[in-house]
Design an enzyme around this catalytic site. Structure first.
Site, PDB file in Angstrom:
ATOM      1  N   GLU A  17      10.782   1.668   9.764  1.00  0.00           N
ATOM      2  CA  GLU A  17      11.769   2.710   9.448  1.00  0.00           C
ATOM      3  C   GLU A  17      11.046   4.026   9.654  1.00  0.00           C
ATOM      4  OE1 GLU A  17      14.850   2.226   8.895  1.00  0.00           O
ATOM      5  OE2 GLU A  17      14.878   0.095   8.410  1.00  0.00           O
TER       6      GLU A  17
ATOM      7  N   CYS B  97      14.501  11.226   5.692  1.00  0.00           N
ATOM      8  CA  CYS B  97      14.468  10.834   7.111  1.00  0.00           C
ATOM      9  C   CYS B  97      15.837  10.956   7.767  1.00  0.00           C
ATOM     10  CB  CYS B  97      13.926   9.429   7.242  1.00  0.00           C
ATOM     11  SG  CYS B  97      14.712   8.285   6.114  1.00  0.00           S
TER      12      CYS B  97
ATOM     13  N   LYS C  10       0.883  -1.168   0.000  1.00  0.00           N
ATOM     14  CA  LYS C  10       0.000   0.000   0.000  1.00  0.00           C
ATOM     15  C   LYS C  10       0.921   1.217   0.000  1.00  0.00           C
ATOM     16  CE  LYS C  10      -1.546   3.060   2.079  1.00  0.00           C
ATOM     17  NZ  LYS C  10      -1.323   4.477   1.672  1.00  0.00           N
TER      18      LYS C  10
ATOM     19  N   GLU D 207      11.003  16.463  14.000  1.00  0.00           N
ATOM     20  CA  GLU D 207      11.385  16.316  12.598  1.00  0.00           C
ATOM     21  C   GLU D 207      10.540  17.275  11.755  1.00  0.00           C
ATOM     22  OE1 GLU D 207      10.181  12.681  10.530  1.00  0.00           O
ATOM     23  OE2 GLU D 207      12.222  12.564   9.772  1.00  0.00           O
TER      24      GLU D 207
ATOM     25  N   GLY E 190      -4.734   3.289  -1.952  1.00  0.00           N
ATOM     26  CA  GLY E 190      -5.797   3.749  -1.065  1.00  0.00           C
ATOM     27  C   GLY E 190      -5.198   4.542   0.071  1.00  0.00           C
TER      28      GLY E 190
END
Ligand code: NAP
Ligand code: MG
Length: 468
Positions: free
Chosen positions: A245, A279, A170, A376, A201
Site C-alpha cells: 500500500e 495516502c 516492525k 506526493e 527498530g
C-alpha cells in the site's frame, strides 16, 4: 520519560540483545516522550523463529477459533480506546478531533467489517473432483507507517491471523508507542505464543533485515513508493508474496451542475485532517476555468475558520507535522511550487515557534506537470487546477504515476461515468460513504493487492487443490 526496553516475541516481553534506543518525540512540543529499543538482527531472527514455529499449529486451528481470538482483540481495543487515542495524539500530533472521530473509530469499523466478512467466508470448495483449500502462507512480515499508526497495523494483523498466518511486525520509528500498545492488547488476549510478534527498530536496519529474511513468506508493507519498489528485490530472493500500500496523488474532479462548495470543502478536508498526511488525500482539485474565482473565494472563507495548534485542544483542526524532517519536506515542496510559477492563495510558510507546524497552504495557477501536482507532498497543501473539457480533466487526473483514490462531484450519471474512467483503486462519487467492507488499495505505483474485507483476506491466503 519512559524507556521501553523489551521486544514482544514468543508470547512474552523479551530482553533484547540490543542496547540501542531511539527517541520518540512529541511533534507539538518537541519533547522526547519515550525511548524505544532498536532490535538487532539477532533479535529479529528470534522473532521470526518464534513465528515460524507457531505457524503449523496456528494454521491448523479452525477459522472459528481464530475469529474468537480476534473478536477478543476488538473488545480490548474498544475498552482501551482512549489510551490509544492519547498515544496517537502524543506521538503523531494528529488533532484530538481527528483522532477521536477518525483514527481509532475507523480502525474499529474496519476490524468489525473484516470479522463480519470473515464469518461468511468459505475456506473450502470443490471443483469437479478437486477439493480446494485456502490456508495461511506462513510468516508475514508487516512493516507499517506512522500516519495512521494503529489502523495500519490492524489492517495487516487482522486478516493475516484470520487466514492462518503468524506475524512479525516492525512499526514506524516515529510512532512505536501505538504499536507497543497494540502488542499489549495481543498479550492480554493470550494468543498461542509466537503467533504475534513485535520488533521495534529502524526501517533501514531491522526493517530491511526482516523483509529479506529467508523464513518470511509474505511481505506486507504500507509506506512510500520508494521503499515499496525496493522490496521487490527482497521478495525475489525467496519468491515471497508482496502486498503493498504505497503513495498517492489523488484528484477531486468538480463537474458543472454539482455542489461546488461541497467539492471544495471535501478536497480541503483531506489535506487539513491529519495535516494532509493521508495516502488517499485529494490533493489535486480540478474545477472548470469559469468556476475558479468562486472556488478561490470559497477556499479563503473556509480556511479562515481552520484552527492550527495544540492537537490536544478541542477546537484544533490542524496539528504539527509528524517530525521536523517531514516539515522540511513539505516546506521544500511549497518552495518548489513558488519557483515553478504556481501562485500561493493561502498560507505558504512554516509557523515559527515550538512544534513542527506548517501553514495550511493552497496553490492556484497550478499546471499538472508541476512537481507539486505530480509528487506526493504528504502535508497540508492543496493544488487547484482548471480544465476546459471533462475529457481533459480525466486525462489530467490520470496523468500520474499514482492511482490510489479519487472523487467526483457533479450530476449523478455524469459523475459515475467519470468515476469509471479514473485509473484508481477507489473513487468517491458525491460524498458516497466508504463502506469498511470494500477493498482499499492502489492502481499503478500506488501498490499491489488490497486491504479490508474479503479482498484483504484473500491476499493472505494460499490456495491448494487436492484431487480425490
Ligand atoms: P516509509 O519511509 O516508506 O516508511 C514506512 C515503513 O517502512 C516504516 O516502518 C519504515 O521504518 C519502514 N522502512 C523504511 N525503509 C525501509 C527499508 N529499507 N526496509 C524495510 N522497511 C523500511 O514511509 P513513511 O514516510 O513513513 O510514510 C509515508 C508514506 O506512506 C507516504 O508515501 C504514504 O503515501 C504512504 N502510505 C500509504 C498508505 C496506503 O494505504 N496506500 C497508507 C499510509 C501511508 P522507519 O519508520 O524506521 O523509517
Ligand atoms: Mg521515512
Amino acid at each position: 520519560m519512559k524507556k521501553y526496553e523489551h521486544l514482544f516475541y514468543d508470547g512474552k516481553w523479551q530482553i533484547a540483545d540490543s542496547q540501542v534506543f531511539s527517541d520518540v518525540v512529541n511533534p507539538a512540543t518537541e519533547e522526547v516522550i519515550a525511548q524505544v529499543i532498536q532490535a538487532t538482527h539477532q533479535d529479529v531472527d528470534q522473532a521470526v523463529q518464534a513465528a515460524k514455529q507457531a505457524f503449523p499449529t496456528w494454521n491448523q486451528t479452525s477459522p472459528k477459533e481464530r475469529a474468537v481470538y480476534l473478536e477478543k482483540v476488538l473488545e480490548i481495543i474498544k475498552r482501551r480506546q482512549s489510551d490509544i487515542e492519547t498515544t496517537i495524539i502524543q506521538e503523531l500530533g494528529a488533532s484530538k478531533q481527528f483522532t477521536q472521530n477518525a483514527q481509532v473509530p475507523i480502525a474499529i469499523r474496519e476490524m468489525t467489517a473484516t470479522l463480519s466478512e470473515f464469518a461468511t467466508f468459505s475456506f473450502e470448495e470443490t471443483i469437479d473432483n478437486a477439493l480446494i483449500i485456502k490456508e495461511g502462507f506462513g510468516v508475514v512480515a508487516c512493516v507499517t507507517p506512522w500516519n495512521y499508526p494503529f489502523n495500519q497495523i490492524q489492517r495487516k494483523i487482522t486478516p493475516s491471523l484470520l487466514a492462518g498466518n503468524t506475524v512479525v511486525i516492525k512499526p514506524a520509528s516515529n510512532t512505536p508507542l501505538t504499536a507497543i500498545l497494540y502488542a499489549e492488547i495481543m498479550e492480554e488476549v493470550g494468543l498461542p505464543k509466537g503467533v504475534f510478534n513485535l520488533v521495534t527498530g529502524s526501517g533501514g536496519d531491522a526493517g530491511d533485515y526482516l523483509v529479506s529474511h529467508p523464513d518470511v513468506d509474505v511481505i506486507s508493507f504500507t509506506g512510500s513508493t520508494e521503499v515499496g519498489k525496493n522490496l521487490y528485490h527482497h521478495a525475489a530472493t525467496t519468491v515471497k508474496k508482496l502486498v503493498l500500500e504505497l503513495g498517492g496523488k489523488s484528484a477531486m474532479i468538480y463537474l458543472k451542475g454539482g455542489d461546488l462548495s461541497y467539492a471544495v470543502e471535501a478536497a480541503a478536508n483531506t489535506v487539513l485532517d491529519n495535516q494532509g498526511q493521508t495516502c488517499s488525500a485529494l490533493s489535486r482539485l480540478f474545477v472548470p476555468h469559469d468556476a475558479l474565482e468562486q472556488t478561490k473565494e470559497m477556499l479563503k472563507k473556509y480556511y479562515a475558520t481552520i484552527q492550527v495548534g495544540d492537537p490536544f485542544e478541542e477546537t484544533t483542526r490542524v496539528g504539527p507535522m509528524v517530525s521536523d524532517s517531514q516539515r522540511q519536506t513539505v516546506l521544500a515542496y511549497i518552495q518548489k511550487g513558488k519557483e515553478e510559477g504556481a501562485e500561493v492563495l493561502i498560507g505558504g510558510h512554516a509557523i515559527e515557534g515550538t512544534g513542527y507546524f506548517v501553514e495550511p497552504t493552497v496553490f492556484v495557477q497550478v499546471k499538472n506537470e508541476m512537481t507539486i501536482a505530480q509528487e506526493e507532498i504528504f502535508g497540508p497543501v492543496l493544488t487547484v487546477l482548471t480544465y476546459e473539457t471533462i475529457e481533459e480533466a480525466i486525462a489530467m487526473a490520470n496523468d500520474s504515476i499514482y492511482g490510489l483514490s479519487g472523487a467526483v462531484v457533479g450530476p449523478k450519471e455524469e459523475a459515475e461515468k467519470v468515476a469509471r474512467q479514473l485509473r484508481t483503486g477507489n473513487v468517491i462519487v458525491n460524498g458516497g460513504n466508504r463502506t469498511a467492507k470494500a477493498p482499499f488499495g492502489g492502481y499503478k505505483q500506488s501498490g499491489l493487492g488490497r486491504e479490508n474485507g474479503l479482498y484483504g483476506l484473500e491476499d493472505y491466503l494460499e490456495i491448494k487443490a487436492i484431487f480425490l
